[in-house]
Enzyme design. Structure first.
Site, PDB file in Angstrom:
ATOM      1  N   TYR A 120       7.531   8.427   3.095  1.00 16.52           N
ATOM      2  CA  TYR A 120       6.094   8.227   3.339  1.00 16.52           C
ATOM      3  C   TYR A 120       5.819   8.016   4.833  1.00 16.52           C
ATOM      4  O   TYR A 120       4.917   8.618   5.407  1.00 16.52           O
ATOM      5  CB  TYR A 120       5.606   7.024   2.521  1.00 16.52           C
ATOM      6  CG  TYR A 120       4.136   6.766   2.691  1.00 16.52           C
ATOM      7  CD1 TYR A 120       3.204   7.664   2.186  1.00 16.52           C
ATOM      8  CD2 TYR A 120       3.671   5.639   3.379  1.00 16.52           C
ATOM      9  CE1 TYR A 120       1.846   7.452   2.371  1.00 16.52           C
ATOM     10  CE2 TYR A 120       2.322   5.427   3.553  1.00 16.52           C
ATOM     11  CZ  TYR A 120       1.413   6.325   3.052  1.00 16.52           C
ATOM     12  OH  TYR A 120       0.071   6.121   3.237  1.00 16.52           O
ATOM     13  N   HIS A 174      -7.871   5.195   0.682  1.00 16.51           N
ATOM     14  CA  HIS A 174      -7.694   6.518   1.281  1.00 16.51           C
ATOM     15  C   HIS A 174      -7.578   7.625   0.222  1.00 16.51           C
ATOM     16  O   HIS A 174      -7.151   7.385  -0.891  1.00 16.51           O
ATOM     17  CB  HIS A 174      -6.432   6.552   2.143  1.00 16.51           C
ATOM     18  CG  HIS A 174      -6.504   5.649   3.316  1.00 16.51           C
ATOM     19  ND1 HIS A 174      -7.659   5.447   4.022  1.00 16.51           N
ATOM     20  CD2 HIS A 174      -5.561   4.897   3.915  1.00 16.51           C
ATOM     21  CE1 HIS A 174      -7.411   4.597   5.004  1.00 16.51           C
ATOM     22  NE2 HIS A 174      -6.147   4.239   4.952  1.00 16.51           N
TER      23      HIS A 174
END
Ligand code: CTP
Length: 319
Positions: free
Chosen positions: A276, A293
């Site tokens: 990530y 998000h």
């Protein structure tokens, strides 16, 4: 069967995951990509109807004074007082005043950067933007070193610097800040009340140790303005990520924009696992339903802009 979570939806591990990353494969390939100057200028003009990066990049000294009360953007019922330290660190003029660059790099934090060998290419750009104080020294081959602007969400202080619990962590942050060497440090101080103390700690550290950075604190209207622009263009984001904010701002002062480290998917285009973040062990579940998000949605919009030549996305190795 193991599952991954992308933005709240659980996807079965193997088959669908590969489709997911294949779906996002980037065309045209690096060597065939051409910049579309007309489109870039049109986008700049459209964005200017919503915000002006030169102004919105930071609140200026003349517009606030110590003791002024500010309502947090996401916690409208909570307020903060402008402290003496914050006031001292507000710039007098915009750090982007009259700035224009031929090419800019925006470096996102995806693990797709690892083994990319993109460091040299990134460092050739006239202006390099990085996100959330991501480390560079240990990853220079893949991410480069040049930093003209770096963002710092207050949450980074908790996540990467243990909320400065002891002298060791304070020293680590101080080293990172000293390493910035006069670049712009962009701190979203007025977003959420949770960041209050962290912003104050960092401000105090900068002043106490005379750290050579140019601090900037985004305007109160920036986030809504950026969201407004994208919503108008049918990109239904909840809250723009730092990366998208930076692209939106950069359209104002960069002729050509190159994006690296934008890849919110757990497999790369060749089906290899992708971290990530390139530098820590944060997992994909982090962009869960609870997260404000909508990274894959943002990515789709950026990919479309790449296809049209308005920006260039690099998601593999650099040549
Ligand atoms: N990014 C990406 N793919 C990832 C990780 C990050 O495309 N796997 C991009 C996003 O645009 C993101 C930027 O790189 O905004 C910087 O990453 P990060 O520090 O994780 O930013 P945010 O998620 O915006 O920060 P926060 O979690 O503090 O809101």
């Amino acid at each position: 069967r193991a599952e991954v979570v992308i933005n709240g939806s659980s996807l079965p591990a193997v088959a669908d995951r590969s489709n997911e990353s294949l779906k996002h494969s980037i065309q045209p390939a690096s060597s065939k990509w051409r910049h579309n100057q007309t489109l870039s200028l049109r986008i700049r003009k459209q964005i200017l109807k919503f915000l002006d990066a030169e102004k919105d990049i930071s609140v200026l000294k003349g517009t606030l004074k110590p003791g002024d009360i500010i309502h947090y953007i996401f916690d409208r019922d909570s307020t903060m007082n402008v402290s003496q330290n914050l006031y001292e660190l507000l710039p007098r003029t915009s750090p982007l005043k009259n700035k224009h660059f031929q090419t800019c790099a925006i470096v996102g934090n995806s693990g797709v950067l690892l083994n990319s060998g993109c460091g040299q290419e990134i460092d050739t750009h006239s202006f390099v933007i990085r996100c959330n104080l991501a480390p560079v020294q240990e990853y220079a081959r893949d991410v480069g070193l040049k930093t003209d602007l770096v963002t710092m969400n207050p949450s980074v202080i908790q996540r990467a610097f243990e909320d400065l619990v002891n002298a060791t962590w304070r020293e680590k942050l101080l080293q990172r800040l000293h390493g910035l060497n006069g670049s712009i440090l962009w701190i979203p101080a007025f977003m959420a009340r949770g960041g209050k103390e962290r912003v104050e700690w960092v401000n105090a550290l900068i002043l106490k140790h005379h750290v050579n950075v140019r601090t900037a604190y985004p305007s109160l209207r920036l986030l809504h303005a950026v969201r407004g622009y994208w919503l108008t263009n049918k990109v239904h984001i909840k809250r723009p990520t730092t990366g998208l904010l930076m692209y939106t701002l950069a359209t104002r002062f960069c002729n050509q924009i190159y994006l690296y480290g934008f890849w919110p998917f757990p497999l790369d285009q060749n089906q290899n696992p992708v971290k990530y973040h390139y530098y820590d062990s944060l997992k994909y579940g982090y962009t869960s339903q609870a997260s404000p998000h909508t990274m894959p949605l943002e990515f789709k919009a950026l990919k479309s802009l790449h296809e049209q030549g308005a920006l260039k996305l690099t998601v593999g190795q650099c040549d």
